[in-house]
Every structure is written in structure tokens, then in C-alpha cells.
Write a protein that holds these residues in place. Structure first.
Motif, PDB file in Angstrom:
ATOM      1  N   PRO A  52       0.827  -1.203   0.000  1.00  0.00           N
ATOM      2  CA  PRO A  52       0.000   0.000   0.000  1.00  0.00           C
ATOM      3  C   PRO A  52       0.867   1.262   0.000  1.00  0.00           C
ATOM      4  CG  PRO A  52      -0.099  -1.073   2.130  1.00  0.00           C
ATOM      5  CD  PRO A  52       0.685  -1.973   1.224  1.00  0.00           C
ATOM      6  N   GLN A  53       0.495   2.248  -0.779  1.00  0.00           N
ATOM      7  CA  GLN A  53       1.274   3.467  -0.913  1.00  0.00           C
ATOM      8  C   GLN A  53       0.720   4.605  -0.074  1.00  0.00           C
ATOM      9  OE1 GLN A  53       4.186   3.600  -2.638  1.00  0.00           O
ATOM     10  NE2 GLN A  53       3.895   1.399  -2.929  1.00  0.00           N
ATOM     11  N   SER A  54      -0.364   4.410   0.607  1.00  0.00           N
ATOM     12  CA  SER A  54      -0.895   5.477   1.455  1.00  0.00           C
ATOM     13  C   SER A  54      -1.323   4.949   2.794  1.00  0.00           C
ATOM     14  CB  SER A  54      -2.100   6.158   0.777  1.00  0.00           C
ATOM     15  OG  SER A  54      -3.122   5.232   0.549  1.00  0.00           O
TER      16      SER A  54
END
Length: 54
Positions: A52-54
């Protein structure tokens, strides 16, 4: 009168044989399921991570 002589080696041998005997039916029945494994289809395989990037 019989005497029981329990040893560590005897316990390990017995547990190894019992474990193999219990695992054998699972090993033999898994070969019957064609869709059981996650084998890739085709010529290419894409590897990656779900990060996940956030």
C-alpha cells in the motif's frame, strides 16, 4: 510380568512413524485435485508485492 522401557529414541521413532502415517492420506489425495495448486498458466509469470502506498 513385562517391563516397559520407554526411551527417548523409541519415542522419536514412534512419533516419526505416526506422523508419516497421518500425513500419507493427505499427500495421496492432493494429487487428485487439478486446481488445488496455484500453478501459473501460459509462458510468462509476473512477480510482485502488494504494497500500500498510502
Amino acid at each position: 510380568m513385562s517391563t516397559s522401557n520407554f526411551t527417548r529414541r523409541g519415542l522419536l521413532k514412534t512419533s516419526a512413524v505416526a506422523g508419516a502415517g497421518l500425513a500419507l492420506p493427505t499427500y495421496l489425495s492432493a494429487a487428485n485435485h487439478a486446481g488445488y495448486t496455484n500453478a501459473p498458466q501460459g509462458d510468462t509469470v509476473t512477480l510482485g508485492f502488494n504494497v500500500p502506498q498510502s
